[in-house]
Design an enzyme around this catalytic site. Structure first.
Site, PDB file in Angstrom:
ATOM      1  N   THR A 160      10.043  -1.882   1.898  1.00 25.07           N
ATOM      2  CA  THR A 160       9.424  -1.219   3.039  1.00 25.07           C
ATOM      3  C   THR A 160      10.187  -1.578   4.300  1.00 25.07           C
ATOM      4  O   THR A 160      11.318  -2.085   4.224  1.00 25.07           O
ATOM      5  CB  THR A 160       7.923  -1.574   3.141  1.00 25.07           C
ATOM      6  OG1 THR A 160       7.290  -0.722   4.089  1.00 25.07           O
ATOM      7  CG2 THR A 160       7.702  -3.022   3.517  1.00 25.07           C
ATOM      8  N   ASN A 161       9.592  -1.309   5.457  1.00 20.62           N
ATOM      9  CA  ASN A 161      10.182  -1.668   6.741  1.00 20.62           C
ATOM     10  C   ASN A 161       9.060  -2.109   7.672  1.00 20.62           C
ATOM     11  O   ASN A 161       7.888  -2.100   7.282  1.00 20.62           O
ATOM     12  CB  ASN A 161      10.970  -0.485   7.312  1.00 20.62           C
ATOM     13  CG  ASN A 161      10.086   0.733   7.487  1.00 20.62           C
ATOM     14  OD1 ASN A 161       9.147   0.731   8.254  1.00 20.62           O
ATOM     15  ND2 ASN A 161      10.377   1.774   6.712  1.00 20.62           N
TER      16      ASN A 161
END
Lengths: 221, 221
Positions: free
Chosen positions: B22-23
């Site tokens: 993810t980020n």
């Protein structure tokens, strides 16, 4: 009154400047434990992975991002503390070499090399001394008996005094399904309870273990 | 008054039952845009990745986790909407095959195969019709001119009406440094501003584009 080191939240293991590996830990477990410890008059060092929820104001907060940073902060604080509660959901792996650039879709499929991260509680366990150590074991086994057996193996190999075995339902949410295991005796089934209720039982267990340690430490003098 | 489809938050791309790629997107940008759109009387479909912050009560919220789920939700809602604002920080890659088991440290280093995810705004762009489409471009270039050139290329290739170029500082925080680019004219430098201020400018731009579309659509009848 003890000084307690608590790890909390996930870690992020950088793939590049934007992306990372992580998990769904919200930090609720570690924060609830920190709040309970503070409410009972203990001093708390909170080594805190990246989360959205605010930590308690009275805690000494050390913000970290990766497992390497969390380990470094723990190694620095561990000598100053009488107890450690490893409530962080540390990533077991990290990219071998984070990229400097952001790889784009147009670059196509690729293989990301992942290497094992250090085991923070295992490393602290090597320097345990007269301290109480507590860990968590995420149980992914369908069979409870097998999950508890694995949790007990972890307790032994990491020199823990207590380990909480929790189901996947505990990850990110307000409550979870827990068992508490000590160095002896049968597992204590706590059932599906809130994280503050779990924290009360856990801090009580730590306090009892600290009391048990005291006479032994005094004998050593 | 328009019905606006807004994507918001990160996506999570499962490695196994616990870990994902993810980020650091907090969803603040998409939520601010949704709030501004609602405040100006529009109807909002919010396709929402996993975030901690609560979405506005008046939005029609469709919770999703992965890019594939976000794309499916967008394809379903797109025909019903007059405008699309892609504010989600969608992961460009996903593991080729999520693992059923959780790999342990003891299993050692490994290589995770990553494959490109679909480009949601590009796919919606193929079915654009008489709609206004807005995207974001994260600028990682040191040089602003080069970053804006890349943003303009994205605007063209995805058939967007507006694109916001933002620095890495916008990811997860309360504010960011932004440029707004349209199909013609020079980039508008918005500077370092709060996300609600960005949203006001953006919804205004969308409303103007919708007004421009109307006569054209009427002419087509």
């Amino acid at each position: 009154v003890a000084r307690i080191l608590i790890t909390c939240g996930p870690t992020r293991e950088a793939i590049d400047r934007v992306r990372f590996l992580t998990n769904a830990s919200s930090g609720r477990t570690g924060l609830a434990i920190a709040e309970e410890a503070l409410a009972r008059g203990h001093q708390v060092d909170l080594v805190l992975g990246p989360i959205e929820l605010p930590p308690p104001a009275q805690a000494h907060v050390v913000p970290v991002t990766s497992c390497a940073e969390m380990l470094a902060a723990c190694l620095r604080l561990h000598p100053l503390c009488q107890a450690v509660i490893g409530a962080a959901a540390v990533s077991d792996f990290r990219p071998a070499a984070p990229l400097d650039v952001k790889r784009g879709r147009e670059d196509g499929a690729w293989k990301l090399e992942l290497v094992p991260n250090p085991d923070i509680l295992a490393e602290l366990g090597e320097k345990k001394g007269a301290r109480v150590h507590v860990g968590f074991a995420l149980q992914l086994e369908a069979e409870t008996a097998r999950a508890l057996e694995k949790a007990r193996e972890k307790l032994r190999s990491k020199h823990l005094d207590w380990i909480v075995a929790n189901g996947l339902d505990a990850l990110g949410g307000e409550e979870g399904t827990y068992f508490l295991l000590g160095r002896s005796g049968p597992p204590e089934e706590l059932g599906r309870i809130g994280k503050r209720a779990l924290s009360r039982r856990l801090i009580e267990a730590v306090e009892n273990s600290l009391k048990d340690l005291k006479p032994r430490a005094d004998q050593g003098r």
